[in-house]
Design a protein around this motif. Sequence first.
Motif, PDB file in Angstrom:
ATOM      1  N   MET A   1       0.835  -1.182   0.000  1.00 34.26           N
ATOM      2  CA  MET A   1       0.000   0.000   0.000  1.00 34.26           C
ATOM      3  C   MET A   1       0.883   1.250   0.000  1.00 34.26           C
ATOM      4  O   MET A   1       2.012   1.213   0.472  1.00 34.26           O
ATOM      5  N   GLN A   2       0.299   2.308  -0.506  1.00 31.67           N
ATOM      6  CA  GLN A   2       1.021   3.573  -0.530  1.00 31.67           C
ATOM      7  C   GLN A   2       0.057   4.727  -0.306  1.00 31.67           C
ATOM      8  O   GLN A   2      -1.128   4.637  -0.603  1.00 31.67           O
ATOM      9  N   LEU A   3       0.635   5.800   0.189  1.00 37.69           N
ATOM     10  CA  LEU A   3      -0.066   7.057   0.337  1.00 37.69           C
ATOM     11  C   LEU A   3       0.657   8.035  -0.574  1.00 37.69           C
ATOM     12  O   LEU A   3       1.884   8.091  -0.562  1.00 37.69           O
ATOM     13  N   HIS A   4      -0.069   8.762  -1.394  1.00 36.19           N
ATOM     14  CA  HIS A   4       0.564   9.709  -2.308  1.00 36.19           C
ATOM     15  C   HIS A   4       0.218  11.128  -1.849  1.00 36.19           C
ATOM     16  O   HIS A   4      -0.941  11.534  -1.874  1.00 36.19           O
ATOM     17  N   ILE A   5       1.238  11.861  -1.390  1.00 36.86           N
ATOM     18  CA  ILE A   5       1.037  13.222  -0.885  1.00 36.86           C
ATOM     19  C   ILE A   5       2.087  14.140  -1.487  1.00 36.86           C
ATOM     20  O   ILE A   5       3.290  13.903  -1.331  1.00 36.86           O
TER      21      ILE A   5
ATOM     22  N   LYS B   1       0.278  -3.522   5.218  1.00 40.62           N
ATOM     23  CA  LYS B   1      -1.042  -3.987   4.772  1.00 40.62           C
ATOM     24  C   LYS B   1      -2.194  -3.426   5.605  1.00 40.62           C
ATOM     25  O   LYS B   1      -3.331  -3.393   5.154  1.00 40.62           O
ATOM     26  N   ASP B   2      -1.885  -2.939   6.823  1.00 43.89           N
ATOM     27  CA  ASP B   2      -2.911  -2.368   7.688  1.00 43.89           C
ATOM     28  C   ASP B   2      -2.944  -0.839   7.654  1.00 43.89           C
ATOM     29  O   ASP B   2      -3.700  -0.212   8.397  1.00 43.89           O
TER      30      ASP B   2
ATOM     31  N   PRO C   1       4.304   2.135  14.694  1.00 44.36           N
ATOM     32  CA  PRO C   1       3.856   0.786  14.356  1.00 44.36           C
ATOM     33  C   PRO C   1       2.579   0.412  15.103  1.00 44.36           C
ATOM     34  O   PRO C   1       2.269   0.998  16.147  1.00 44.36           O
ATOM     35  N   ARG C   2       1.892  -0.581  14.596  1.00 44.79           N
ATOM     36  CA  ARG C   2       0.702  -1.086  15.255  1.00 44.79           C
ATOM     37  C   ARG C   2       1.085  -1.668  16.620  1.00 44.79           C
ATOM     38  O   ARG C   2       2.060  -2.419  16.708  1.00 44.79           O
ATOM     39  N   PRO C   3       0.338  -1.329  17.672  1.00 45.85           N
ATOM     40  CA  PRO C   3       0.614  -1.954  18.959  1.00 45.85           C
ATOM     41  C   PRO C   3       0.483  -3.472  18.837  1.00 45.85           C
ATOM     42  O   PRO C   3      -0.451  -3.969  18.197  1.00 45.85           O
ATOM     43  N   THR C   4       1.393  -4.192  19.443  1.00 49.58           N
ATOM     44  CA  THR C   4       1.460  -5.637  19.203  1.00 49.58           C
ATOM     45  C   THR C   4       0.246  -6.414  19.677  1.00 49.58           C
ATOM     46  O   THR C   4      -0.106  -7.417  19.084  1.00 49.58           O
ATOM     47  N   ASN C   5      -0.417  -5.977  20.733  1.00 54.18           N
ATOM     48  CA  ASN C   5      -1.544  -6.766  21.214  1.00 54.18           C
ATOM     49  C   ASN C   5      -2.885  -6.091  20.975  1.00 54.18           C
ATOM     50  O   ASN C   5      -3.840  -6.341  21.694  1.00 54.18           O
ATOM     51  N   CYS C   6      -2.974  -5.265  19.955  1.00 53.19           N
ATOM     52  CA  CYS C   6      -4.264  -4.662  19.567  1.00 53.19           C
ATOM     53  C   CYS C   6      -4.815  -5.399  18.357  1.00 53.19           C
ATOM     54  O   CYS C   6      -4.096  -5.636  17.391  1.00 53.19           O
ATOM     55  N   LEU C   7      -6.078  -5.751  18.424  1.00 48.90           N
ATOM     56  CA  LEU C   7      -6.714  -6.465  17.311  1.00 48.90           C
ATOM     57  C   LEU C   7      -6.951  -5.560  16.133  1.00 48.90           C
ATOM     58  O   LEU C   7      -7.091  -4.402  16.220  1.00 48.90           O
TER      59      LEU C   7
END
Length: 110
Positions: free
Chosen positions: A1-5, A14-15, A104-110
Motif C-alpha cells: 500500500m502507498q499514500l501519495h502526498i 497492509k494495515d 507501528p501497530r501496537p502488538t496486542n491490539c486487534l
Amino acid sequence: MQLHIHGRDIALDKDGYLINLEDWDKEIANTIAAQENILLTPAHWEIIALLQEFYREFELSPAMRALVKYTEKKLGTEKGHSIYLLELFPPSPARIASKIAGLPRPTNCL
C-alpha cells in the motif's frame, strides 16, 4: 500500500501503518486521520505527541492499558481514561492513534 502526498509516495504496511517512521509529518497524520473519519483537533494532537513521546521512551507503541496509564501520568486524570481516548480515536484508541502518529501497530491490539 502507498499514500501519495505532494508528489511523494509513502509506503504503508497492509494495515495502513507507515513502514518508515521518518516519513511521518502532520500532513500525513491529517491524511491518515481523514481515512479514519477523524478531523484532528488540538486534543488529538496532544495525544499524538504523547504517543510519539512514549515511543521514543519505550521503543514500542502502547497497548490501550499502557496508553491510558501514560496519559494519566502526563496529562492528569481528566484525560487519562479510556472513555476520553475512545471519544478522540474510535473504535480502538491505541491502534488508531498510533497509526495517525506514524507509529507501528501496537502488538496486542486487534
